[in-house]
Design a protein around this motif. Sequence first.
Motif, PDB file in Angstrom:
ATOM      1  N   ALA A   1       0.831  -1.206   0.000  1.00 40.18           N
ATOM      2  CA  ALA A   1       0.000   0.000   0.000  1.00 40.18           C
ATOM      3  C   ALA A   1       0.867   1.258   0.000  1.00 40.18           C
ATOM      4  CB  ALA A   1      -0.914  -0.006   1.215  1.00 40.18           C
ATOM      5  N   LEU A   2       1.958   1.215   0.761  1.00 36.83           N
ATOM      6  CA  LEU A   2       2.870   2.360   0.812  1.00 36.83           C
ATOM      7  C   LEU A   2       3.485   2.628  -0.560  1.00 36.83           C
ATOM      8  CD1 LEU A   2       4.134   4.229   3.047  1.00 36.83           C
ATOM      9  CD2 LEU A   2       6.048   2.588   3.120  1.00 36.83           C
ATOM     10  N   CYS A   3       3.881   1.558  -1.230  1.00 40.53           N
ATOM     11  CA  CYS A   3       4.505   1.717  -2.553  1.00 40.53           C
ATOM     12  C   CYS A   3       3.498   2.237  -3.574  1.00 40.53           C
ATOM     13  CB  CYS A   3       5.071   0.378  -3.008  1.00 40.53           C
ATOM     14  SG  CYS A   3       6.480  -0.182  -2.037  1.00 40.53           S
ATOM     15  N   ARG A   4       2.289   1.698  -3.535  1.00 45.27           N
ATOM     16  CA  ARG A   4       1.276   2.139  -4.504  1.00 45.27           C
ATOM     17  C   ARG A   4       0.948   3.621  -4.311  1.00 45.27           C
ATOM     18  NH1 ARG A   4       0.578  -1.571  -7.674  1.00 45.27           N
ATOM     19  NH2 ARG A   4       0.281  -3.758  -7.142  1.00 45.27           N
ATOM     20  N   ALA A   5       0.938   4.050  -3.043  1.00 41.37           N
ATOM     21  CA  ALA A   5       0.636   5.458  -2.753  1.00 41.37           C
ATOM     22  C   ALA A   5       1.796   6.369  -3.170  1.00 41.37           C
ATOM     23  CB  ALA A   5       0.354   5.630  -1.267  1.00 41.37           C
ATOM     24  N   ALA A   6       3.017   5.795  -3.155  1.00 46.59           N
ATOM     25  CA  ALA A   6       4.206   6.620  -3.405  1.00 46.59           C
ATOM     26  C   ALA A   6       4.457   6.869  -4.886  1.00 46.59           C
ATOM     27  CB  ALA A   6       5.435   5.942  -2.791  1.00 46.59           C
ATOM     28  N   SER A   7       4.073   5.921  -5.747  1.00 47.29           N
ATOM     29  CA  SER A   7       4.464   6.078  -7.151  1.00 47.29           C
ATOM     30  C   SER A   7       3.612   5.265  -8.107  1.00 47.29           C
ATOM     31  CB  SER A   7       5.922   5.633  -7.349  1.00 47.29           C
ATOM     32  OG  SER A   7       6.263   5.647  -8.719  1.00 47.29           O
ATOM     33  N   PRO A   8       3.195   5.900  -9.212  1.00 47.97           N
ATOM     34  CA  PRO A   8       2.503   5.149 -10.261  1.00 47.97           C
ATOM     35  C   PRO A   8       3.451   4.203 -11.011  1.00 47.97           C
ATOM     36  CG  PRO A   8       2.890   7.405 -10.978  1.00 47.97           C
ATOM     37  CD  PRO A   8       3.306   7.338  -9.535  1.00 47.97           C
ATOM     38  N   LEU A   9       4.753   4.349 -10.756  1.00 45.49           N
ATOM     39  CA  LEU A   9       5.742   3.475 -11.414  1.00 45.49           C
ATOM     40  C   LEU A   9       5.984   2.189 -10.626  1.00 45.49           C
ATOM     41  CD1 LEU A   9       8.320   6.166 -12.599  1.00 45.49           C
ATOM     42  CD2 LEU A   9       6.829   4.765 -14.047  1.00 45.49           C
ATOM     43  N   PHE A  10       5.405   2.104  -9.441  1.00 40.30           N
ATOM     44  CA  PHE A  10       5.538   0.852  -8.679  1.00 40.30           C
ATOM     45  C   PHE A  10       4.784  -0.257  -9.386  1.00 40.30           C
ATOM     46  CE2 PHE A  10       5.793  -2.156  -5.357  1.00 40.30           C
ATOM     47  CZ  PHE A  10       4.533  -2.672  -5.111  1.00 40.30           C
ATOM     48  N   SER A  11       5.454  -1.389  -9.593  1.00 45.90           N
ATOM     49  CA  SER A  11       4.747  -2.487 -10.288  1.00 45.90           C
ATOM     50  C   SER A  11       4.376  -3.601  -9.317  1.00 45.90           C
ATOM     51  CB  SER A  11       5.602  -3.048 -11.421  1.00 45.90           C
ATOM     52  OG  SER A  11       6.747  -3.703 -10.919  1.00 45.90           O
ATOM     53  N   SER A  12       5.346  -4.058  -8.500  1.00 44.84           N
ATOM     54  CA  SER A  12       5.005  -5.156  -7.597  1.00 44.84           C
ATOM     55  C   SER A  12       6.072  -5.313  -6.519  1.00 44.84           C
ATOM     56  CB  SER A  12       4.895  -6.460  -8.379  1.00 44.84           C
ATOM     57  OG  SER A  12       6.163  -6.806  -8.903  1.00 44.84           O
ATOM     58  N   LEU A  13       5.684  -6.042  -5.497  1.00 42.80           N
ATOM     59  CA  LEU A  13       6.652  -6.483  -4.502  1.00 42.80           C
ATOM     60  C   LEU A  13       7.298  -7.770  -4.999  1.00 42.80           C
ATOM     61  CD1 LEU A  13       4.839  -6.127  -1.041  1.00 42.80           C
ATOM     62  CD2 LEU A  13       6.502  -4.549  -2.079  1.00 42.80           C
ATOM     63  N   LEU A  14       8.612  -7.863  -4.786  1.00 43.74           N
ATOM     64  CA  LEU A  14       9.307  -9.140  -4.971  1.00 43.74           C
ATOM     65  C   LEU A  14       9.670  -9.605  -3.578  1.00 43.74           C
ATOM     66  CD1 LEU A  14      11.929 -10.180  -7.591  1.00 43.74           C
ATOM     67  CD2 LEU A  14      12.402 -10.559  -5.157  1.00 43.74           C
ATOM     68  N   LEU A  15       9.199 -10.771  -3.176  1.00 45.26           N
ATOM     69  CA  LEU A  15       9.411 -11.280  -1.820  1.00 45.26           C
ATOM     70  C   LEU A  15      10.598 -12.232  -1.823  1.00 45.26           C
ATOM     71  CD1 LEU A  15       5.709 -12.038  -0.775  1.00 45.26           C
ATOM     72  CD2 LEU A  15       6.998  -9.879  -0.634  1.00 45.26           C
ATOM     73  N   ASP A  16      11.627 -11.858  -1.087  1.00 42.40           N
ATOM     74  CA  ASP A  16      12.840 -12.662  -0.993  1.00 42.40           C
ATOM     75  C   ASP A  16      13.109 -12.906   0.485  1.00 42.40           C
ATOM     76  OD1 ASP A  16      16.211 -12.280  -2.498  1.00 42.40           O
ATOM     77  OD2 ASP A  16      15.175 -14.004  -1.621  1.00 42.40           O
ATOM     78  N   THR A  17      14.034 -13.795   0.774  1.00 39.78           N
ATOM     79  CA  THR A  17      14.400 -14.095   2.156  1.00 39.78           C
ATOM     80  C   THR A  17      15.428 -13.087   2.641  1.00 39.78           C
ATOM     81  OG1 THR A  17      14.056 -16.422   1.620  1.00 39.78           O
ATOM     82  CG2 THR A  17      15.228 -15.934   3.680  1.00 39.78           C
ATOM     83  N   PHE A  18      15.251 -12.588   3.848  1.00 37.91           N
ATOM     84  CA  PHE A  18      16.242 -11.652   4.387  1.00 37.91           C
ATOM     85  C   PHE A  18      17.570 -12.370   4.600  1.00 37.91           C
ATOM     86  CE2 PHE A  18      17.507  -7.764   6.405  1.00 37.91           C
ATOM     87  CZ  PHE A  18      18.594  -8.176   7.159  1.00 37.91           C
ATOM     88  N   VAL A  19      18.623 -11.849   3.979  1.00 42.92           N
ATOM     89  CA  VAL A  19      19.993 -12.324   4.206  1.00 42.92           C
ATOM     90  C   VAL A  19      20.901 -11.092   4.236  1.00 42.92           C
ATOM     91  CG1 VAL A  19      19.699 -14.617   3.182  1.00 42.92           C
ATOM     92  CG2 VAL A  19      20.359 -12.685   1.724  1.00 42.92           C
ATOM     93  N   ASP A  20      22.034 -11.217   4.942  1.00 41.83           N
ATOM     94  CA  ASP A  20      22.956 -10.074   5.046  1.00 41.83           C
ATOM     95  C   ASP A  20      23.521  -9.671   3.687  1.00 41.83           C
ATOM     96  OD1 ASP A  20      24.258 -11.131   8.294  1.00 41.83           O
ATOM     97  OD2 ASP A  20      22.528  -9.884   7.733  1.00 41.83           O
ATOM     98  N   ALA A  21      23.647 -10.664   2.778  1.00 39.94           N
ATOM     99  CA  ALA A  21      24.217 -10.356   1.452  1.00 39.94           C
ATOM    100  C   ALA A  21      23.176  -9.728   0.520  1.00 39.94           C
ATOM    101  CB  ALA A  21      24.780 -11.621   0.832  1.00 39.94           C
ATOM    102  N   TYR A  22      22.012  -9.428   1.046  1.00 36.48           N
ATOM    103  CA  TYR A  22      20.889  -8.802   0.321  1.00 36.48           C
ATOM    104  C   TYR A  22      20.108  -9.778  -0.557  1.00 36.48           C
ATOM    105  CZ  TYR A  22      22.404  -4.317   2.075  1.00 36.48           C
ATOM    106  OH  TYR A  22      22.745  -3.273   2.918  1.00 36.48           O
ATOM    107  N   GLY A  23      20.765 -10.636  -1.326  1.00 37.77           N
ATOM    108  CA  GLY A  23      19.979 -11.550  -2.152  1.00 37.77           C
ATOM    109  C   GLY A  23      20.854 -12.578  -2.834  1.00 37.77           C
ATOM    110  N   GLY A  24      20.231 -13.412  -3.670  1.00 33.73           N
ATOM    111  CA  GLY A  24      20.971 -14.428  -4.397  1.00 33.73           C
ATOM    112  C   GLY A  24      21.561 -15.499  -3.514  1.00 33.73           C
ATOM    113  N   ALA A  25      20.926 -15.734  -2.362  1.00 33.53           N
ATOM    114  CA  ALA A  25      21.521 -16.606  -1.340  1.00 33.53           C
ATOM    115  C   ALA A  25      20.964 -18.019  -1.326  1.00 33.53           C
ATOM    116  CB  ALA A  25      21.353 -15.976   0.044  1.00 33.53           C
ATOM    117  N   GLY A  26      19.930 -18.270  -2.095  1.00 38.67           N
ATOM    118  CA  GLY A  26      19.376 -19.626  -2.082  1.00 38.67           C
ATOM    119  C   GLY A  26      18.671 -20.001  -0.794  1.00 38.67           C
ATOM    120  N   LYS A  27      18.133 -19.004  -0.101  1.00 39.77           N
ATOM    121  CA  LYS A  27      17.459 -19.245   1.187  1.00 39.77           C
ATOM    122  C   LYS A  27      15.941 -19.067   1.048  1.00 39.77           C
ATOM    123  CE  LYS A  27      21.387 -19.578   3.525  1.00 39.77           C
ATOM    124  NZ  LYS A  27      21.863 -20.910   3.950  1.00 39.77           N
TER     125      LYS A  27
END
Length: 220
Positions: free
Chosen positions: A124-150
């Motif tokens: 909801a916050l993203c949709r209110a902030a910008s018409p350019l928001f397309s979607s949430l991508l849900l990933d697992t929290f890791v210190d390396a930010y992403g690409g962790a296979g978790k």
Amino acid sequence: MQRTRIKICGLTRPEDVQAAVSAGADALGFVFYPKSPRHVTPAQAGALMSAVPPFVSTVALFVNASIDEVRAVAAAAPFAQLQFHGDETVDECAAIAAAVGRPFMRVFRVRPETTGADLLAEEALCRAASPLFSSLLLDTFVDAYGGAGKVFDWAVIPAELAPRVVLSGGLTVDTVAGAVRQVRPYAVDISSGVEQAKGVKDPAKIDAFTGAVRLADHGA
Ligand SMILES: O=C(O)c1ccccc1NCC(=O)[C@H](O)[C@H](O)COP(=O)(O)O
């Protein structure tokens, strides 16, 4: 029923771009985070993206990048959409997206304590902030930010949100069908699970992954 879209992320080689396109990927992700083993330069990405045929989307992925860094990539590589995978605020995402004129996916890195209400509030916050928001991508929290296979617990995803999200985080050829059947997300995203080594994709795994998604879409 809508078919589940597929994003293959962390592409660094022309042969891997071709393998993902041939396997029917809907989107290809290119990582501009220098600490990632899948990092590509703007020039490398421009060459890779020039081989992408029409109707296959290209996603430029950033972690806490400056607006000038994003502009430099946009000048060299014809990406179609942005993916913000760091600690960016929603307003920072909106400002950068507006500066380069591209839609953006906002990554929510899911922790064990994350609730469905957190996810709905973020969308909801993203949709209110910008018409350019397309979607949430849900990933697992890791210190390396992403690409962790978790993997995170998919049960946290509210049913009303599922058709609008990209499900990511530790998916594999063996788990993606169950993920599709359980969550019914708009799309799935994968990096580690289709690799021979970090940044080196495995064409057979890419084929098997997209095939498993198609079978799950058709109820198998
Ligand atoms: O892929 C990376 O190396 C990476 C590094 C830092 C931030 C994000 C990164 N990848 C972003 C993606 O969209 C990945 O596909 C996503 O994190 C899932 O990765 P995996 O769990 O390996 O499938």
